[in-house]
Structures are given as C-alpha cells and as structure tokens.
Design an enzyme around this catalytic site. Structure first.
Site, short mmCIF file in Angstrom:
data_model
loop_
_atom_site.label_atom_id
_atom_site.label_comp_id
_atom_site.label_asym_id
_atom_site.label_seq_id
_atom_site.Cartn_x
_atom_site.Cartn_y
_atom_site.Cartn_z
N GLU A 247 56.51 -28.70 -88.18
CA GLU A 247 55.20 -29.36 -88.05
C GLU A 247 55.15 -30.22 -86.81
OE1 GLU A 247 51.82 -32.03 -88.44
OE2 GLU A 247 53.92 -32.62 -88.29
N ASP B 160 56.74 -40.47 -92.03
CA ASP B 160 56.24 -39.17 -91.55
C ASP B 160 57.36 -38.13 -91.56
OD1 ASP B 160 54.68 -37.20 -90.46
OD2 ASP B 160 54.66 -38.03 -88.45
N ASP C 8 60.88 -31.71 -90.92
CA ASP C 8 61.30 -32.06 -89.56
C ASP C 8 60.70 -33.39 -89.14
OD1 ASP C 8 58.75 -30.74 -89.54
OD2 ASP C 8 58.91 -30.43 -87.38
#
Length: 377
Positions: free
Chosen positions: A135, A101, A70
């Site tokens: 997350e 990320d 995610d």
C-alpha cells in the site's frame, strides 16, 4: 502489568521491520489468529508483494476488513526517541513505525473479530480480510491484484472497512466515506535548443508553455458538491535546460496532478487539458497516469453501522469527510462495495516518532466490534 490483547498484537506487528513491499512475517501472525477462528486462508503472492485473502462463512453479506502490513521507511534514526521497530510505551502512547499507519488498526481488527466470533459463533453473513504489503509502495501487486482475482471468480465484497488512520484529534472523530480521484499528467513541450543571444534561431518551450500552464492553474474545473471540494490542479515538478545560463532549452517537462471529485471524469479532464494545450499551439506529448477514481459511500448499512458504533463509543457522531490522498479503498469500491475508512489519529503518520494512544486502540477495537454486531450479529 500484562499488555491487553490488542496492545500485545500491535507490539508484535511493529517489531517486524516490514518496509514496503516487505511483510516480514506480519501476515503470518494474522493468519495464525484467523485460522484459529475458522477462516479459510488464501495466500496471493505477486512478484515482490505478499497478500492474503481470508474468509469465514459462505453467505451474504460479505463484510471485509482491509489493510496493509507494509510501512514507509523510518527515516533518520537519530531523530527517533526510541528505535522505530522496537515498540515502546511512553506516557500512554505506543511508539514505533506503523503504530498509527496501520499496524495498530490491524491489531484492532483481529481482536475485534475474535471477540465478535466468541459472542456470535454462528453469525450472519461472512467476514473477510484483505491484507497487502504494497500500500505504501507502487500499489501494483497489492490490493488491486487481489480485487482482480476476486472479481474474476465473481466473489464480490459487499461492505468494507479500510483501517487507514482517518481520525484527526480523537479516534473516530472522522470517518472517510469516500476519496477524490487522482490523475497525473507528464507533459513534454518540445522546442528548439539554441543560444540565448540568438533567440530568433531557437524556440523556447518554456516561454511557449507558461501561458497554457497559467490558464490551467486558473481554471475552475468544477464546484465540487455536498461531499467533495472542487477539483484541484497542482504542478509539483518542472524541468528544463542544461544548467547552463546561455542555452535555451529544447524541451520543457511539466508534471501536474488533479485531485478530482465525482463531478468530473478522468476522460473529461484529459479532453479539457488537451483543448487548452492545443489552443496555445504547443508541440507536446502527455503521458497520463490514473491512480484512482473517486468513490463515495453516502448511504447504506455499512455507513449507518459505523456511525452508530462510533457514537456508542465516543458519545458523539463522527464527521464524514472525503479529504486527503488516495487509499486502497478505491480498488475495493470498483466491486460495487460500500467502503469507509476508520482508523487511528493521523497526526504522526509517516513521521519520525510515529505513535498512537493506547486507549485509542482499545476504543477502535470496540468500534470495529460494535460495527460487526450491527451488521452480522
């Protein structure tokens, strides 16, 4: 020119709009590659969150790559140089939401394992993947739930690399070998509402609470240690009043957060906070939320292998730090696992025009593969 395997996979992952807690097919891409390597796959879907656990081998030690598919929302599209979910290469950088990320890391993990298994088809121990789509969100149904499932059947991780973007100026310049704990207090101080012209008929909770808050802010909670800075106390949110200038508020809401070292426990923090509030005679309630305990991997085979791998690629040892926010490593550390974080440069994470240097993805893949060589080759 044909894209390298890691760049091609990173592009495929970025092109899937997996805004938390959506996965948007990212995990299917990874699972397909892992199945081809002989991994056993276990999908774990909890409510709106997609997770999977993959394992190759049954022996110890169990080494795991952990990460998330995610991403945070893209934000204002007008501020992006290129569409955030259309991976684009500009001047040696791969642009797109999740590039750093952490879809870049996920691509590096997969390609590193493919190369390692090609060279070591009968490797020692076992290799695992723990991947979540929760997350960047409330972290309720993601890694923590997978860890609970594994612990319930006594399937314990020995060593884990979390692919969070740990680096600052160059890939591998920083390895996070621990993280501070985080606990938040939502404080409600009670008073009596009234007219500002008649303060004797009211009880202003703001006036009552400010000296206590000042004491909490001035307190030295600990001195830290060789691995952690001193515990910090911060107030991010305050709320009181109706918006009218002539009404004394009846309640005062304060939110405060501690980032704490291994020198303190969450129970000790609670005890000391309540002691201060009680000493000031406040009428109050506090709701506590523990986001994670501090963890530290200061020695062991994993840290030695990661440091050696980074040094082999960069010709310089990484700094070992515990700074920054929390990560899913805190849940995995509860298993007694050695945990470190190694990933790309974090300069653009959660920003518009997020990007990662393509050469860094190649280096990170080498670092992951060399770590596997040291541990399981």
């Amino acid at each position: 020119m044909t894209d390298s395997p890691v760049l091609a996979l990173a592009k495929e992952l970025i092109s899937r709009q997996s805004v938390t807690p959506a996965d948007a097919g990212c995990q299917d891409l990874m699972i397909e590659r892992l199945k081809a390597l002989g991994f056993e796959i276990e999908s774990m879907v909890f409510e709106d969150t997609t997770n999977f656990w993959a394992r190759r081998g049954t022996q110890s030690p169990l080494f795991v790559f952990a990460g998330h598919t995610d991403v945070v929302p893209a934000g204002p599209l007008s501020q992006w140089h290129t569409p955030p979910f259309e991976p684009t290469v500009i001047d040696g950088f791969l642009h797109g939401r999740g590039a750093a990320d952490m879809k870049g890391s996920l691509a590096c993990m997969i390609v590193a394992v493919e190369r390692f298994i090609a060279e070591h088809p009968d490797h020692q121990g076992s290799i695992g993947f723990l991947i979540t789509s929760d997350e960047e969100g409330p972290f309720i149904n993601g890694t923590v739930r997978v860890v609970e499932t594994l612990m319930a059947r006594n399937e314990l991780i020995d060593m884990c690399i979390v692919g969070e973007p740990s680096s600052t100026l160059a890939v591998g310049d920083v390895v996070k070998n621990g993280r501070r704990g985080s606990i938040t207090g939502d404080l409600k101080v009670k008073g009596t509402q009234g007219h500002v012209a008649y303060p004797h008929l009211a009880n202003n909770p703001v006036h009552k609470a400010l000296p206590a808050l000042a004491e909490l802010a001035a307190t030295q909670w600990d001195e830290g240690n060789a691995y952690f800075p001193p515990t910090s106390f911060q107030i991010p949110n305050l709320q009181a009043g109706t918006g009218a200038s002539n009404v004394i508020p009846g309640e005062f809401d304060v939110q405060f957060n501690f980032r704490f070292s291994t020198e303190l426990t969450d129970e000790e923090i609670k005890r000391r906070v309540h002691s201060v509030l009680d000493a000031h005679g406040l009428d109050y309630d506090v709701k506590w939320t523990l986001s994670g305990q501090p963890f530290l991997t200061d020695t062991g085979e994993l840290l030695a292998a990661v440091v050696a791998a980074v040094e082999e690629v960069n010709h310089q040892a990484p700094a070992l730090l515990t700074t920054g926010g929390t990560s899913d490593g805190r849940f995995i550390a509860q298993m007694g696992a050695q945990v470190v974080e190694l990933g790309p440069v974090n300069a653009t994470i959660h920003k518009v025009n997020e990007c990662v240097r393509i050469a860094d993805l190649e280096k990170l893949t080498d670092m992951y593969q060399k770590t596997l060589n040291h541990l399981l080759g």
